[in-house]
Design an enzyme around this catalytic site. Structure first.
Site, PDB file in Angstrom:
ATOM      1  CB  CYS A  55      -0.631   0.216   1.399  1.00 36.54           C
ATOM      2  SG  CYS A  55      -2.168   1.000   1.173  1.00 36.54           S
ATOM      3  CG  HIS A  56      -0.367   4.513   1.139  1.00 36.14           C
ATOM      4  ND1 HIS A  56      -1.699   3.948   1.036  1.00 36.14           N
ATOM      5  CD2 HIS A  56      -0.805   6.169   0.561  1.00 36.14           C
ATOM      6  CE1 HIS A  56      -2.706   5.316   1.229  1.00 36.14           C
ATOM      7  NE2 HIS A  56      -1.823   5.789   0.561  1.00 36.14           N
TER       8      HIS A  56
END
Length: 181
Positions: free
Chosen positions: A110-111
């Site tokens: 994800c991030h």
């Protein structure tokens, strides 16, 4: 498959996406490995289900108390606030970078690649992430692609990346495979 292997899970004290912490953690345990929660401070980590507070998880050690030599691999769970916070902690960034220096596998979802951008380890690597990181990753020299999971072996270590919670099954399998090699 991971008998005798210890995997670090690096998170900030707040903002980790719970499922991106718990599912890889369970995958490591089910493969016979030992996961350890490493953070920037002692105490507990506050996880989130997107923007809502979820469970808390006890920290096993801080980045100041451990070394890359204590681990066989690293997982960087996502959540927006988690990697944004981590990349502001010099010792957390140094800890993440040390896995690349040591040639040990790293898995980020994800991030989480924001922390790897700060560590200056994404250049010349194939990578995926949450789509909003695409420009940041391109600017850091990575070859970003929109795929469920990307396994990039560039130099002595392997980097496994995925985009989002929907990719967790593939992410967990690729991470366990890399940690087992």
């Amino acid at each position: 498959m991971l008998q005798g292997k210890t995997i670090a899970f690096l998170t900030a004290t707040e903002g980790v996406e719970q499922v991106e912490l718990t599912e890889p953690w369970q995958a490591v345990e089910q493969a016979g490995g030992t996961p350890r929660l490493i953070s920037t401070e002692r105490g507990a980590v506050q996880a989130f289900n997107h923007l809502d507070k979820a469970d808390t998880f006890d920290v096993d050690a801080t980045v100041d108390e451990v070394s890359v030599d204590d681990f066989d691999g690293l997982v960087l769970p996502g959540g927006v606030a988690n990697p944004d916070n981590l990349r502001m902690h010099e010792n957390a960034v140094r800890f993440a970078r040390s896995f690349f220096d040591a040639g040990k596998p790293v898995a980020a979802i994800c991030h989480a690649p924001w922390t790897l951008i700060e560590a200056r380890v994404v250049g010349d690597r194939a990578i995926t992430s949450w789509p909003s990181l695409r420009t940041d990753l391109h600017n850091a020299g990575a070859a970003w692609t929109d795929q469920e999971v990307v396994v990039c072996t560039n130099g002595p270590n392997t980097l496994i990346t995925s985009r989002k919670p929907d990719d967790l099954k593939a992410f967990c399998q690729a991470a366990v495979d890399a940690f087992g090699d």
